[in-house]
Design an enzyme around this catalytic site. Structure first.
Site, PDB file in Angstrom:
ATOM      1  N   VAL A 222      36.554  38.431  42.602  1.00 24.24           N
ATOM      2  CA  VAL A 222      37.915  38.943  42.806  1.00 24.24           C
ATOM      3  C   VAL A 222      38.958  37.837  42.804  1.00 24.24           C
ATOM      4  CG1 VAL A 222      37.209  41.030  44.017  1.00 24.24           C
ATOM      5  CG2 VAL A 222      37.534  38.937  45.320  1.00 24.24           C
ATOM      6  N   GLY A 223      38.554  36.590  42.698  1.00 16.96           N
ATOM      7  CA  GLY A 223      39.527  35.505  42.635  1.00 16.96           C
ATOM      8  C   GLY A 223      38.857  34.188  42.315  1.00 16.96           C
TER       9      GLY A 223
ATOM     10  N   ASP B  86      51.124  27.688  58.108  1.00 10.83           N
ATOM     11  CA  ASP B  86      51.453  28.214  56.777  1.00 10.83           C
ATOM     12  C   ASP B  86      51.578  29.737  56.806  1.00 10.83           C
ATOM     13  OD1 ASP B  86      52.151  27.922  54.125  1.00 10.83           O
ATOM     14  OD2 ASP B  86      50.097  28.039  53.391  1.00 10.83           O
TER      15      ASP B  86
ATOM     16  N   GLY C 260      39.848  29.789  41.467  1.00  8.24           N
ATOM     17  CA  GLY C 260      40.815  28.707  41.337  1.00  8.24           C
ATOM     18  C   GLY C 260      40.140  27.380  41.557  1.00  8.24           C
ATOM     19  N   SER C 261      40.944  26.321  41.648  1.00  8.82           N
ATOM     20  CA  SER C 261      40.382  24.984  41.813  1.00  8.82           C
ATOM     21  C   SER C 261      39.738  24.800  43.180  1.00  8.82           C
ATOM     22  CB  SER C 261      41.481  23.934  41.621  1.00  8.82           C
ATOM     23  OG  SER C 261      42.521  24.138  42.554  1.00  8.82           O
ATOM     24  N   TYR C 262      40.054  25.677  44.125  1.00  9.77           N
ATOM     25  CA  TYR C 262      39.508  25.571  45.477  1.00  9.77           C
ATOM     26  C   TYR C 262      38.158  26.276  45.584  1.00  9.77           C
ATOM     27  CZ  TYR C 262      39.619  25.819  50.630  1.00  9.77           C
ATOM     28  OH  TYR C 262      39.339  25.706  51.972  1.00  9.77           O
ATOM     29  N   GLY C 263      37.879  27.242  44.727  1.00 10.29           N
ATOM     30  CA  GLY C 263      36.625  27.968  44.808  1.00 10.29           C
ATOM     31  C   GLY C 263      36.713  29.335  44.173  1.00 10.29           C
ATOM     32  N   VAL C 264      35.743  30.179  44.525  1.00 12.61           N
ATOM     33  CA  VAL C 264      35.647  31.535  43.985  1.00 12.61           C
ATOM     34  C   VAL C 264      35.456  32.511  45.140  1.00 12.61           C
ATOM     35  CG1 VAL C 264      34.432  33.035  42.348  1.00 12.61           C
ATOM     36  CG2 VAL C 264      34.515  30.573  41.941  1.00 12.61           C
ATOM     37  N   VAL C 265      36.103  33.677  45.055  1.00 13.24           N
ATOM     38  CA  VAL C 265      35.932  34.720  46.059  1.00 13.24           C
ATOM     39  C   VAL C 265      35.257  35.924  45.420  1.00 13.24           C
ATOM     40  CG1 VAL C 265      37.097  36.343  47.600  1.00 13.24           C
ATOM     41  CG2 VAL C 265      37.907  34.009  47.431  1.00 13.24           C
TER      42      VAL C 265
END
Length: 493
Positions: free
Chosen positions: A166-167, A316, A169-174
């Site tokens: 479902v998502g 944040d 990016g450079s930070y990881g995968v969900v």
């Protein structure tokens, strides 16, 4: 429990994982490359079924405990790039002031306020960047051979079935996932620990969520965290003396890779799954509703009071990081449940050095790293000397924008975002930045007549006070919002 967003705020939101999609952004403003399509896979421990990637330098895993997942839809591009930098926070210590104490001037975004007129050109809201850590791994050297016996194998059979991505990016995968024993849906976030920034973001989130001893309905819940090295996994616990965990901590503290870069390290976060998108999508795809506004204000103030009681400063808060759960709605409760998420920039305030048993007040815990998203940052955050009162300011921006539907357009993602601002000529300026330049500036609250009553107007002005000492703390804020919600029979002035 929540879902992932699209870029169109006028379309009913699709499904989103509660595991902080803002931290998974791959927008060009983030300055980081996207993850490669192939990532190391669990080769032998079989904790997650459906993770079909293989470690670098190894062949395809033959373990029968890992079955190929069905064809996944193309990953959606997410918004609001997450940038995490070196944190030099020190409790009750004054930072050096000077020309370099203030972060770079923020980006501008296109306003689309109450009048919803034309959208002038601009650049997107962004997180403040300062003192970036090096992302290159340390010079390779001899690493001790990992003792397999020290790794506790969590399970010989998969515990979770990964349903769909479902998502990314450079930070990881969900992923959306299902617990095999209970069939309950969860969000599983897989974080690749290939750079110090990723490790630091992941550990800060883990430390914050694992420090909470009880659950709150409006704060994302961490079910468990799994640490994977190549084909071996172990359950991660706060304060563990595991060599793998300590290597990640060392990487975070030093800002350079402290483990063998030839190995593939991953963290798996199992969290609440939410099915209603984020706060931006939910509110901007519906007509303004007083009952919804009231419910959201009460939920957010309760969540913030809970976090501050547990010595956590979020740093944040913004609508992108507030997720919606609709799965448990019934006829007696038509309002969705909010979940405050994305703790990658959070700070857990430690106890006093003189008396470790004495609870620390988050309003006396001074931080010095300028971080956050510019349109929601308090003036003192821009200076680099702030406390938990910065969270109060951010929530004030959110509530003001929600009540009056004040929005701007992120011109990079073309997404409409809830957020208050100050207009200076043809530009819009974050409220915190404007107050830093002119602390005596009078904010025009409300912008629309009859959008809020006198008590609400006064409370928002206090939440957005230039001097943090003039703002209420989270506990006073929660009490006053309850009084406004239940004592006032009308929102009219």
């Amino acid at each position: 429990m929540s879902q992932l967003s699209t870029c169109s705020p006028r379309v009913p939101p699709p499904s989103r994982a509660c595991a902080e999609a803002a931290a998974l952004s791959s927008t060009s403003g983030a300055g980081r490359p996207r993850l490669p399509a192939a990532e190391p896979r669990n080769n032998g421990s079989g904790f997650f079924k459906g993770d079909t990637t293989a470690p670098a330098g190894q062949g395809t895993a033959s373990s029968q405990m890992i079955a190929p997942s069905p064809a996944l839809p193309p990953p959606r591009q997410l918004h609001s790039a997450q940038i995490w930098l070196s944190d030099s926070d020190k409790r009750c210590s004054l930072p050096a002031r000077g020309a370099d104490a203030r972060p770079p001037t923020s980006g501008r975004a296109s306003p689309r306020g109450p009048g919803r007129g034309p959208r002038p050109a601009g650049i997107p809201a962004r997180r403040v960047r300062r003192c970036p850590r090096p992302s290159a791994p340390a010079t390779p050297h001899t690493f001790p051979q990992l003792e397999t016996l020290t790794l506790k194998m969590v399970s010989s059979q998969p515990k979770y079935d990964l349903i769909r991505e479902v998502g990314r990016g450079s930070y990881g995968v969900v992923y959306e996932a299902v617990i095999r024993k209970t069939s309950a849906r969860v969000a599983v976030k897989k974080i690749r620990c290939h750079a110090p920034e990723n490790v630091e973001l992941a550990l800060r989130e883990f430390w914050a969520l694992s420090s909470i001893k009880s659950q709150h309905p409006n704060v994302i819940h961490l079910e468990e965290c799994i640490l994977q090295k190549d084909g071996m996994v172990q359950k991660m616990s706060h304060g563990s003396n595991s060599s793998l965990y300590l290597q990640l901590v060392e990487t975070s503290l030093k800002g350079e890779i402290a483990f063998d870069p030839r190995s593939a390290y991953y963290l798996w976060f199992v969290m609440d799954f939410c099915d209603g998108g984020d706060m931006n999508e939910y509110l901007l795809s519906r007509k303004p509703n007083r009952k919804t506004n009231t419910s959201f204000m009460l939920q957010l103030s309760s969540a913030l009071a809970f976090l501050h009681k547990n010595q956590i400063i979020h740093r944040d808060l913004k609508p992108d990081n507030i997720l919606i759960s609709q799965s448990r709605l019934d006829t007696s409760d038509l309002e969705p449940t909010l979940k405050v998420a994305d703790f990658g920039l959070s700070k857990v305030c430690s106890a006093s050095g003189q008396n470790p048993e004495e609870p620390v007040s988050v309003n006396k815990c001074f931080l010095s790293t300028a971080c956050g998203t510019d349109f929601y940052m308090a003036p003192e955050v821009w200076e680099g000397h702030y406390t938990a009162k910065a969270d109060i300011f951010a929530l004030g921006i959110i509530i003001w924008a929600m009540l009056e539907r004040i929005t701007f357009i992120d011109t990079e993602t073309k997404k409409e975002l809830l957020g208050s601002y100050v207009k200076q000529g043809t530009e819009i300026v974050p409220v915190g930045e404007a107050l830093l330049e002119n602390p005596k500036m009078e904010l025009l609250i409300p912008v629309k007549k009859k959008s809020m009553n006198g008590r609400m107007k006064q409370l928002i002005k206090e939440m957005l006070a230039a001097n943090p000492q003039d703002r209420p703390d989270a506990f006073e804020l929660e009490l006053r919002l309850v009084q406004i919600a239940f004592k006032d029979s009308s929102w009219e002035t």
